[in-house]
Scaffold this motif. Structure first.
Motif, PDB file in Angstrom:
ATOM      1  N   GLU B  36       0.711  -1.104  -0.349  1.00 49.17           N
ATOM      2  CA  GLU B  36       0.245   0.371   0.053  1.00 49.17           C
ATOM      3  C   GLU B  36       1.216   0.673  -0.160  1.00 49.17           C
ATOM      4  OE1 GLU B  36      -4.013  -1.584   2.882  1.00 49.17           O
ATOM      5  OE2 GLU B  36      -2.571  -0.351   3.253  1.00 49.17           O
ATOM      6  N   HIS B  38       0.288   4.848   1.066  1.00 49.84           N
ATOM      7  CA  HIS B  38      -0.682   6.159   2.050  1.00 49.84           C
ATOM      8  C   HIS B  38       0.076   7.667   1.569  1.00 49.84           C
ATOM      9  CE1 HIS B  38      -3.224   2.773   4.576  1.00 49.84           C
ATOM     10  NE2 HIS B  38      -1.862   2.757   4.371  1.00 49.84           N
ATOM     11  N   GLU B 220       0.340   7.596  -7.334  1.00 50.44           N
ATOM     12  CA  GLU B 220      -0.647   7.896  -6.810  1.00 50.44           C
ATOM     13  C   GLU B 220      -0.651   6.818  -5.451  1.00 50.44           C
ATOM     14  OE1 GLU B 220      -3.425   5.558  -8.927  1.00 50.44           O
ATOM     15  OE2 GLU B 220      -3.877   7.452  -9.984  1.00 50.44           O
ATOM     16  N   ASP B 222      -2.633   4.647  -2.620  1.00 47.17           N
ATOM     17  CA  ASP B 222      -4.043   4.412  -2.483  1.00 47.17           C
ATOM     18  C   ASP B 222      -5.267   5.042  -0.893  1.00 47.17           C
ATOM     19  OD1 ASP B 222      -3.244   1.453  -4.090  1.00 47.17           O
ATOM     20  OD2 ASP B 222      -1.642   1.826  -1.839  1.00 47.17           O
ATOM     21  N   PHE B 223      -4.612   5.126  -0.107  1.00 44.62           N
ATOM     22  CA  PHE B 223      -5.225   5.778   0.970  1.00 44.62           C
ATOM     23  C   PHE B 223      -4.962   7.541   0.742  1.00 44.62           C
ATOM     24  CE2 PHE B 223      -5.452   1.549   1.494  1.00 44.62           C
ATOM     25  CZ  PHE B 223      -6.354   1.040   1.890  1.00 44.62           C
ATOM     26  N   SER B 235     -10.266  10.227   6.371  1.00 45.21           N
ATOM     27  CA  SER B 235      -9.331   9.154   5.468  1.00 45.21           C
ATOM     28  C   SER B 235      -9.977   8.846   4.410  1.00 45.21           C
ATOM     29  CB  SER B 235      -9.219   7.485   6.089  1.00 45.21           C
ATOM     30  OG  SER B 235      -8.474   8.112   6.926  1.00 45.21           O
ATOM     31  N   ASP B 237      -9.874   7.718  -0.097  1.00 42.75           N
ATOM     32  CA  ASP B 237      -8.954   7.399  -1.584  1.00 42.75           C
ATOM     33  C   ASP B 237      -8.284   8.289  -1.760  1.00 42.75           C
ATOM     34  OD1 ASP B 237     -10.643   8.681  -2.951  1.00 42.75           O
ATOM     35  OD2 ASP B 237     -11.576   6.599  -4.058  1.00 42.75           O
ATOM     36  N   LYS B 238      -7.782   8.346  -3.567  1.00 46.15           N
ATOM     37  CA  LYS B 238      -6.810  10.051  -3.958  1.00 46.15           C
ATOM     38  C   LYS B 238      -7.476  11.004  -4.475  1.00 46.15           C
ATOM     39  CE  LYS B 238      -7.613   7.626  -8.049  1.00 46.15           C
ATOM     40  NZ  LYS B 238      -6.273   6.774 -10.053  1.00 46.15           N
ATOM     41  N   THR B 239      -9.549  10.646  -4.194  1.00 44.84           N
ATOM     42  CA  THR B 239      -9.785  11.403  -5.288  1.00 44.84           C
ATOM     43  C   THR B 239      -9.634  12.880  -3.070  1.00 44.84           C
ATOM     44  OG1 THR B 239     -12.060  10.162  -3.741  1.00 44.84           O
ATOM     45  CG2 THR B 239     -11.130  10.257  -6.195  1.00 44.84           C
TER      46      THR B 239
END
Ligand code: ATP
Ligand code: MG
Lengths: 445, 257
Positions: B36, B38, B220, B222-223, B235, B237-239
């Motif tokens: 992952e 983060h 990129e 994941d979190f 928390s 995602d990338k958005t």
């Protein structure tokens, strides 16, 4: 009884010089030695009430009855190799307890115009050349120890270079002390005269046989004429039970350049005085120093740079490391005379305390009587930088090794200025070995 | 259960303060699994670097509550150097200058410390140099950097590249990068990001502290987590990073309050 009065033991030695100097000694030298003996007797050993000796109490020396060295300790080629600097291609003069040992020395391959000899040999057949050089920069009134050196003069080295003579190979003066019972003292002297445009590298190196417990009392006189260059290494690597007091006197003329590397690793009680006189424009001195004090060691260095002419420069950088119960002192005086305009004097002293019981005093003293000068000084005493330590550890290096790297790096900033690679490397190793459990040994591999 | 499903790093209600000072971390929960990436974002002074330093084991911080497990062990039982050798490496927001210690020494000592820890023989100088040269090239750094004192006189961007160079040589299992993108020009940002992307693998994890969406377009995540006032208040995602870039922290902070 006067507190300074010499003990019976030393008074007797003074008497011997007054009455018993060998008849073959040149009259001028006999006179100087008798005079010096008198001065030593009058002055006695210095005590801490004297400003110059405030930090260094020489009582352990004054109260010990050091006997005259017999200088007959057996020393083999092997021993010399072990004490020396691996890979150093040098012309070598070995002294044991202050006395020259021709059989283990190597004076081959000197160029025309270069005299490199023992003081005793020179006195034997060429003493007139010595008269203006010996004891004329270093006056016996300078200190009791300088006086004692002249009074009890053991032997020494004489290096005289003619105009433009450059010695390719360095001159290694290896002065070895032995374990004596009773303990002994010796008084070597180094005299160097570099004529116009000449150049020489001298390694004045004090090392000891195991268990050495003597007292080495030295005087070095260096003269650099116009455009001459002298590179002087003073490497003090005595046994931890040995005593050393020494003075170096430097006199420089027009456009001469002297570099001094003063490294102190060993010794029980050590004091150096470096006195530099920049007498003509363009004279330049670089003073690099490093001392490491641990156990119960005491090392005191006083430097005095005298800018007595305009357009002279001094660059001084001393570093000290204290561990165990070690005690270090650095006192750096810079004197700029009235009229010595355009003097450029920089002095820096940085010190590192590795143990709560170690102590280092650093004291810059600037006395400036000219107005158009560039003078700067700085002095620090601190501990290892915690952030650096953490940074190294955060890379996986254990705390001891990290500490070793930092201490070693601190010292190496002085050592890396040494141009003689074999001397530098060997000192780095000896330094690392003296930083117990600091991991410094791993750093240099 | 396979390794993949187990968290590498498990932070549970972590609270910490500057020794005898005011609390800074006020209950952090975070789980990081192998593979992952983060990202941790948040306003200045919210505690991001403090979190990194507490995880790195820096003196001067006091953990007052909570636990941190790293690879199944209590992280706080490990000295800073042990954490590093176990593969937890910290990239500093302000890399430290160390006069007199050459970069190459540091790299070699660190590399060998790690090998020793794993019971492997020390690398010979030739092989080690070969490895380091390769990594230097990836970071587009000149070989002269090896012979300079660690970070001394390096520009801000050079220091950051040097941090990633160390990462590439030491190959951490969990890289914790504190603002490695700050102070980088556009080209350097690309180089550094590529360096970080080289570290990505299914059995490694990366935690990036950053202020900028730009880094996250190269790497990129994941979190994305928002740290504010010593807590993770949101928390996603990338958005989430894109949303922050558009509207700042204010709305999210108010929403959480
Ligand atoms: N050693 C310290 N002594 C005193 N205060 C500290 C110390 N370390 C951190 N702080 C304080 O803790 C708070 C959090 O600091 P921290 O460096 O963790 O913030 P940050 O989120 O990394 O900020 P930035 O985005 O500016 O890097 C700040 O208010 C800071 O002043
Ligand atoms: Mg920060």
């Amino acid at each position: 009884m006067n507190a300074k009065a010499l003990s019976q033991h030393y008074a007797e030695q003074v008497q011997q010089v007054r009455d018993g100097l060998p008849a073959e000694l040149p009259e001028w030298l006999a006179g100087r030695r008798r005079g010096a003996a008198q001065r030593f007797a009058d002055a006695g050993f210095p005590d801490p009430r004297q400003e110059e000796w405030k930090y260094t109490n020489v009582r352990p020396i004054a109260t010990k009855p050091f006997a005259t060295a017999q200088a007959d300790a057996p020393v083999s080629e092997e021993t010399i190799r072990a004490l020396g600097f691996e890979g150093l291609d040098a012309c070598r003069l070995v002294f044991v307890d202050g006395r020259f040992r021709g059989e283990i020395s190597d004076l081959d391959g000197l160029p025309e115009g270069a005299t490199v000899r023992s003081l005793s040999a020179m006195l034997g057949d060429d003493s007139a050349r010595l008269e203006p050089l010996l004891g004329t920069l270093a006056h016996d009134r300078y200190s009791s120890f300088a006086a004692a050196n002249m009074a009890f003069l053991s032997d020494g080295a004489v290096i005289v270079l003619g105009k433009g003579v450059r010695l390719e190979r360095p001159v290694h003066l290896l002065l070895v002390g032995s374990a004596g019972s009773p303990a002994t003292w010796n008084h070597p002297r180094v005299v160097v005269q570099a004529a116009e445009g000449s150049e020489v590298t001298i390694v004045e190196h004090y090392a000891d046989l195991e268990g050495a417990n003597g007292f080495t009392n030295t005087v070095t006189e260096l003269r650099a004429d116009a455009g001459a260059q002298i590179h002087h290494y003073l490497v003090q690597d005595h046994a931890d039970s040995a005593y050393h007091i020494g003075s170096v006197f430097v006199q420089q003329r027009r456009d001469s350049r002297v570099t001094s590397h003063n490294v102190n690793l060993g010794g029980r009680l050590v004091r150096h005085d470096l006195n530099v006189d920049l007498t003509e424009p363009g004279a330049e001195i670089v003073l690099n120093g490093l001392f490491l004090v641990g156990g119960r060691q005491h090392v005191d260095t006083h430097t005095r740079v005298h800018h007595s002419s305009p357009h002279t420069s001094s660059r001084e950088q001393y570093r000290g490391i204290g561990q165990g119960h070690g005690r270090g002192v650095f006192k750096g005086r810079v004197l700029v005379e009235r009229g010595a305009q355009k003097t450029d004097a920089q002095q820096h002293s940085a010190n590192l305390l590795l143990s709560p019981n170690a102590e280092i005093d650093t004291k810059p003293e600037l006395e400036i009587y000219a107005d158009d000068v560039k003078c700067a000084h700085g002095a620090t005493v601190g501990q290892l930088d915690e952030t650096s330590l953490y940074y190294l550890r955060s890379r996986g290096i254990d705390a001891e090794a990290a500490r070793g790297m930092l201490v070693f790096a601190f010292a190496d900033e002085v050592l890396e200025r040494m141009e003689l690679e074999p001397v530098r490397t060997s000192i780095e190793r000896r330094l690392a070995a003296r930083l117990p459990e600091s991991g410094a040994m791993d750093v240099i591999g | 259960m396979t390794q993949e499903n187990t968290a590498m790093l498990k932070i549970n209600n972590l609270q910490a303060r500057v020794e005898n000072g005011t609390p800074i971390l006020k209950g952090i929960d975070l789980e990081v699994k192998p593979g992952e990436v983060h990202a941790i974002m948040g306003p200045n002074g919210s505690g991001k670097s403090t979190l990194c330093q507490v995880l790195g084991g820096r003196d001067g911080y006091e953990v007052t509550d909570g636990t941190v497990e790293y690879l199944g062990k209590d992280l706080f039982e490990l000295e800073p150097e042990e954490r590093a050798r176990e593969g937890l490496l910290l990239g500093f927001q302000y890399p430290v200058e160390i006069p007199g210690v050459k970069n190459i020494y540091l790299l070699k000592e660190a590399y060998n410390a790690q090998r020793k820890h794993r019971g492997e023989p020390e690398a010979d100088t030739f092989q080690f140099l070969k490895l380091v040269r390769e990594k230097l090239q990836m970071m587009q750094m000149d070989e002269s950097f090896l012979h300079r004192a660690v970070n001394v006189g390096f520009s801000g961007g050079e220091k950051k590249r040097n941090e990633i160079l160390q990462m590439l040589v030491l190959e951490p299992k969990l890289a914790l990068l504190d603002e490695t993108d700050s102070g980088l020009d556009i080209d350097a940002l690309k180089i550094v990001s590529e360096g970080v992307n080289k570290l990505r693998s299914p059995d490694r994890a990366i935690v990036l502290v950053t202020h900028y969406q730009r880094l996250l377009s190269h790497i990129e995540p994941d979190f994305v987590h928002v740290l504010s006032g010593g807590r993770i208040i949101k928390s996603g995602d990338k958005t989430l990073a894109q949303e922050l870039e558009r509207s700042g922290y204010q709305g999210i902070i108010e929403e959480a309050a």
